[in-house]
Design a protein around this motif. Sequence first.
Motif, PDB file in Angstrom:
ATOM      1  N   MET A   1       0.844  -1.201   0.000  1.00 49.92           N
ATOM      2  CA  MET A   1       0.000   0.000   0.000  1.00 49.92           C
ATOM      3  C   MET A   1       0.884   1.259   0.000  1.00 49.92           C
ATOM      4  SD  MET A   1      -2.968   1.035   2.721  1.00 49.92           S
ATOM      5  CE  MET A   1      -3.917  -0.479   2.592  1.00 49.92           C
ATOM      6  N   ARG A   2       0.674   2.124  -1.009  1.00 51.74           N
ATOM      7  CA  ARG A   2       1.493   3.332  -1.084  1.00 51.74           C
ATOM      8  C   ARG A   2       0.652   4.559  -0.733  1.00 51.74           C
ATOM      9  NH1 ARG A   2       4.598   4.533  -5.955  1.00 51.74           N
ATOM     10  NH2 ARG A   2       2.530   4.735  -6.855  1.00 51.74           N
ATOM     11  N   LEU A   3       1.338   5.556  -0.186  1.00 54.90           N
ATOM     12  CA  LEU A   3       0.605   6.745   0.254  1.00 54.90           C
ATOM     13  C   LEU A   3      -0.124   7.430  -0.906  1.00 54.90           C
ATOM     14  CD1 LEU A   3       2.944   8.543   2.837  1.00 54.90           C
ATOM     15  CD2 LEU A   3       0.771   7.427   3.277  1.00 54.90           C
ATOM     16  N   GLU A   4       0.542   7.491  -2.057  1.00 56.18           N
ATOM     17  CA  GLU A   4      -0.077   8.172  -3.204  1.00 56.18           C
ATOM     18  C   GLU A   4      -1.422   7.539  -3.566  1.00 56.18           C
ATOM     19  OE1 GLU A   4       3.248   7.445  -2.773  1.00 56.18           O
ATOM     20  OE2 GLU A   4       4.083   7.540  -4.798  1.00 56.18           O
ATOM     21  N   ASP A   5      -1.456   6.200  -3.406  1.00 56.56           N
ATOM     22  CA  ASP A   5      -2.686   5.493  -3.780  1.00 56.56           C
ATOM     23  C   ASP A   5      -3.837   5.820  -2.841  1.00 56.56           C
ATOM     24  OD1 ASP A   5      -0.959   4.340  -5.563  1.00 56.56           O
ATOM     25  OD2 ASP A   5      -0.594   2.574  -4.300  1.00 56.56           O
ATOM     26  N   LEU A   6      -3.485   6.330  -1.667  1.00 54.41           N
ATOM     27  CA  LEU A   6      -4.528   6.565  -0.657  1.00 54.41           C
ATOM     28  C   LEU A   6      -5.123   7.975  -0.724  1.00 54.41           C
ATOM     29  CD1 LEU A   6      -2.771   4.796   2.317  1.00 54.41           C
ATOM     30  CD2 LEU A   6      -4.782   3.994   1.111  1.00 54.41           C
ATOM     31  N   ARG A   7      -4.544   8.793  -1.599  1.00 56.90           N
ATOM     32  CA  ARG A   7      -5.023  10.184  -1.662  1.00 56.90           C
ATOM     33  C   ARG A   7      -6.500  10.267  -2.061  1.00 56.90           C
ATOM     34  NH1 ARG A   7       0.183  13.328  -4.279  1.00 56.90           N
ATOM     35  NH2 ARG A   7       0.796  14.363  -2.352  1.00 56.90           N
ATOM     36  N   GLN A   8      -6.851   9.504  -3.062  1.00 56.44           N
ATOM     37  CA  GLN A   8      -8.237   9.552  -3.536  1.00 56.44           C
ATOM     38  C   GLN A   8      -9.195   9.036  -2.454  1.00 56.44           C
ATOM     39  OE1 GLN A   8      -9.004   7.583  -7.270  1.00 56.44           O
ATOM     40  NE2 GLN A   8     -11.136   8.300  -7.260  1.00 56.44           N
ATOM     41  N   VAL A   9      -8.756   7.937  -1.828  1.00 55.94           N
ATOM     42  CA  VAL A   9      -9.562   7.342  -0.740  1.00 55.94           C
ATOM     43  C   VAL A   9      -9.805   8.384   0.347  1.00 55.94           C
ATOM     44  CG1 VAL A   9      -9.476   5.648   1.142  1.00 55.94           C
ATOM     45  CG2 VAL A   9      -8.711   5.006  -1.140  1.00 55.94           C
ATOM     46  N   TRP A  10      -8.712   9.078   0.702  1.00 57.60           N
ATOM     47  CA  TRP A  10      -8.789  10.071   1.780  1.00 57.60           C
ATOM     48  C   TRP A  10      -9.720  11.220   1.406  1.00 57.60           C
ATOM     49  CZ3 TRP A  10      -7.992  10.377   6.709  1.00 57.60           C
ATOM     50  CH2 TRP A  10      -7.968  11.622   7.313  1.00 57.60           C
ATOM     51  N   ASN A  11      -9.554  11.721   0.197  1.00 58.37           N
ATOM     52  CA  ASN A  11     -10.361  12.872  -0.204  1.00 58.37           C
ATOM     53  C   ASN A  11     -11.841  12.524  -0.294  1.00 58.37           C
ATOM     54  OD1 ASN A  11      -8.432  14.976  -0.340  1.00 58.37           O
ATOM     55  ND2 ASN A  11      -7.524  13.936  -2.097  1.00 58.37           N
ATOM     56  N   GLU A  12     -12.147  11.352  -0.817  1.00 59.93           N
ATOM     57  CA  GLU A  12     -13.561  10.938  -0.891  1.00 59.93           C
ATOM     58  C   GLU A  12     -14.138  10.753   0.520  1.00 59.93           C
ATOM     59  OE1 GLU A  12     -13.565   7.478  -3.348  1.00 59.93           O
ATOM     60  OE2 GLU A  12     -13.255   8.637  -5.181  1.00 59.93           O
ATOM     61  N   GLY A  13     -13.338  10.124   1.385  1.00 59.87           N
ATOM     62  CA  GLY A  13     -13.785   9.892   2.769  1.00 59.87           C
ATOM     63  C   GLY A  13     -14.001  11.192   3.514  1.00 59.87           C
ATOM     64  N   SER A  14     -13.072  12.145   3.327  1.00 59.14           N
ATOM     65  CA  SER A  14     -13.181  13.441   4.020  1.00 59.14           C
ATOM     66  C   SER A  14     -14.415  14.200   3.558  1.00 59.14           C
ATOM     67  CB  SER A  14     -11.964  14.315   3.729  1.00 59.14           C
ATOM     68  OG  SER A  14     -10.814  13.670   4.078  1.00 59.14           O
ATOM     69  N   GLN A  15     -14.659  14.178   2.248  1.00 59.17           N
ATOM     70  CA  GLN A  15     -15.836  14.892   1.714  1.00 59.17           C
ATOM     71  C   GLN A  15     -17.117  14.279   2.278  1.00 59.17           C
ATOM     72  OE1 GLN A  15     -15.826  17.580  -0.024  1.00 59.17           O
ATOM     73  NE2 GLN A  15     -13.862  17.727  -1.080  1.00 59.17           N
ATOM     74  N   MET A  16     -17.105  12.949   2.368  1.00 53.90           N
ATOM     75  CA  MET A  16     -18.293  12.261   2.868  1.00 53.90           C
ATOM     76  C   MET A  16     -18.516  12.593   4.353  1.00 53.90           C
ATOM     77  SD  MET A  16     -19.191   8.264   2.389  1.00 53.90           S
ATOM     78  CE  MET A  16     -18.422   8.163   0.797  1.00 53.90           C
ATOM     79  N   SER A  17     -17.407  12.568   5.103  1.00 57.42           N
ATOM     80  CA  SER A  17     -17.484  12.878   6.526  1.00 57.42           C
ATOM     81  C   SER A  17     -17.966  14.315   6.741  1.00 57.42           C
ATOM     82  CB  SER A  17     -16.102  12.671   7.147  1.00 57.42           C
ATOM     83  OG  SER A  17     -16.080  13.108   8.452  1.00 57.42           O
ATOM     84  N   ALA A  18     -17.481  15.228   5.892  1.00 57.00           N
ATOM     85  CA  ALA A  18     -17.877  16.643   6.003  1.00 57.00           C
ATOM     86  C   ALA A  18     -19.355  16.805   5.685  1.00 57.00           C
ATOM     87  CB  ALA A  18     -17.039  17.494   5.068  1.00 57.00           C
ATOM     88  N   ALA A  19     -19.829  16.027   4.718  1.00 56.99           N
ATOM     89  CA  ALA A  19     -21.246  16.136   4.329  1.00 56.99           C
ATOM     90  C   ALA A  19     -22.160  15.705   5.471  1.00 56.99           C
ATOM     91  CB  ALA A  19     -21.499  15.281   3.096  1.00 56.99           C
ATOM     92  N   GLN A  20     -21.639  14.861   6.346  1.00 58.03           N
ATOM     93  CA  GLN A  20     -22.468  14.375   7.463  1.00 58.03           C
ATOM     94  C   GLN A  20     -22.415  15.316   8.669  1.00 58.03           C
ATOM     95  OE1 GLN A  20     -20.702  10.560   7.971  1.00 58.03           O
ATOM     96  NE2 GLN A  20     -21.774   9.665   6.224  1.00 58.03           N
ATOM     97  N   THR A  21     -21.546  16.326   8.589  1.00 59.96           N
ATOM     98  CA  THR A  21     -21.401  17.252   9.720  1.00 59.96           C
ATOM     99  C   THR A  21     -22.082  18.575   9.396  1.00 59.96           C
ATOM    100  OG1 THR A  21     -19.266  16.243  10.136  1.00 59.96           O
ATOM    101  CG2 THR A  21     -19.701  18.315  11.270  1.00 59.96           C
ATOM    102  N   THR A  22     -22.923  19.018  10.306  1.00 61.46           N
ATOM    103  CA  THR A  22     -23.653  20.266  10.061  1.00 61.46           C
ATOM    104  C   THR A  22     -22.922  21.433  10.723  1.00 61.46           C
ATOM    105  OG1 THR A  22     -25.567  18.884  10.447  1.00 61.46           O
ATOM    106  CG2 THR A  22     -25.987  21.231  10.108  1.00 61.46           C
ATOM    107  N   ILE A  23     -22.669  22.468   9.957  1.00 57.65           N
ATOM    108  CA  ILE A  23     -22.090  23.700  10.522  1.00 57.65           C
ATOM    109  C   ILE A  23     -22.954  24.866  10.039  1.00 57.65           C
ATOM    110  CG2 ILE A  23     -20.072  25.214  10.619  1.00 57.65           C
ATOM    111  CD1 ILE A  23     -18.339  22.827   9.892  1.00 57.65           C
ATOM    112  N   ASN A  24     -23.487  25.613  10.997  1.00 55.60           N
ATOM    113  CA  ASN A  24     -24.282  26.783  10.629  1.00 55.60           C
ATOM    114  C   ASN A  24     -23.342  27.990  10.623  1.00 55.60           C
ATOM    115  OD1 ASN A  24     -25.951  29.018  10.529  1.00 55.60           O
ATOM    116  ND2 ASN A  24     -27.572  28.056  11.730  1.00 55.60           N
ATOM    117  N   GLU A  25     -22.926  28.383   9.415  1.00 55.32           N
ATOM    118  CA  GLU A  25     -21.887  29.420   9.279  1.00 55.32           C
ATOM    119  C   GLU A  25     -22.299  30.751   9.903  1.00 55.32           C
ATOM    120  OE1 GLU A  25     -22.954  27.613   6.700  1.00 55.32           O
ATOM    121  OE2 GLU A  25     -21.236  26.488   5.974  1.00 55.32           O
TER     122      GLU A  25
END
Lengths: 176, 158
Positions: A1-25
């Motif tokens: 497993m190489r770090l470069e290969d995990l970038r896409q996984v990380w970005n998709e996961g982060s976006q998904m996690s952010a979508a589940q978090t509510t912030i009232n700006e």
Amino acid sequence: MRLEDLRQVWNEGSQMSAAQTTINEAKLRDSFRSFESAIARRDLIESIAAIAVIVFFSFSIWKTDLPGVAIAGCAVIILGAIEIMIVMGITRRMDRPTSHEVSILDYSRLELRRLDRQIRLLKNVTTWYSAPILIGCAIFFLGIMLQFRVLPTYLWLAFLGAFWLCIVWLVMRSTA
Amino acid sequence: MPDFEQLLQQNRHRFIAIANAYARHDDRDDLLQEILLQIWRGLSSYRGQAALATWCYRVALNTALGWQRSAGRRSTRIPISDSEVQTVADRSSVSDPYQMLQQFMRTLSDIDRACLLMYLDNFSSQDIAETFGVSDGAMRVRIHRIQEQLMTWTEQNL
């Protein structure tokens, strides 16, 4: 497993996690504004308290018929209050929270330096904070006591000595 | 000066990822709020010397690292409980690389964690080096070491 290969996984996961978090700006911005106002109010109250001490004792010297020793005590208290304001003002300026925009290395260095200064200030609190006011109070009460002879001198001195030691002990204990 | 709400919309996933990486679940909202407060306060002094995303990272990471150092949160690594280790094993069987990556991150030191966060967010080693205040070479070495740690970790845990 190489770090470069995990970038896409990380970005998709982060976006998904952010979508589940509510912030009232807008609500967040409003709460930050009220927080800043609370800090400003606290600073203002501190300054008013120091000025009140100076005004009160200056007025006592000017308008009341105090004995010479008590006037000297008032003067020491006033000078002590001014000295405390200066020390706290300088420290506040020097010890502003480190800017979060500097590099992480610089931030850590600056934070350590700030912490060192705070520790030194706390360790010496009896000399720059308590001593001037307590000495001033002691002289002031001594003057009053000598004038009005409410209690024998040695009792007044014993009372003031015990009071002073008690304050010093409390301060030392809180900063230990 | 960039608009706070717009900046938050564009970078919220970053702030949440940093809060997730440095705080336990219970404290996450506190850290997230602290990060956003520092961003809000610093925004007026942003002059565009660095890209906005890099600036956001710098402020957010400094806040998270300072927050961890503050009283009561002195441990440099978030301890992983037995149940969490079990969860890793469970997750590894269902192949959730994002969750595994998060678990791996928790085994790293604070600085390595910060470094990995930026790296995974597609920042160049030069940008990361600038954020940390070290040379590009030193940052490449650090990233290489994290890569090695990842290899060891995956061998032991998968």
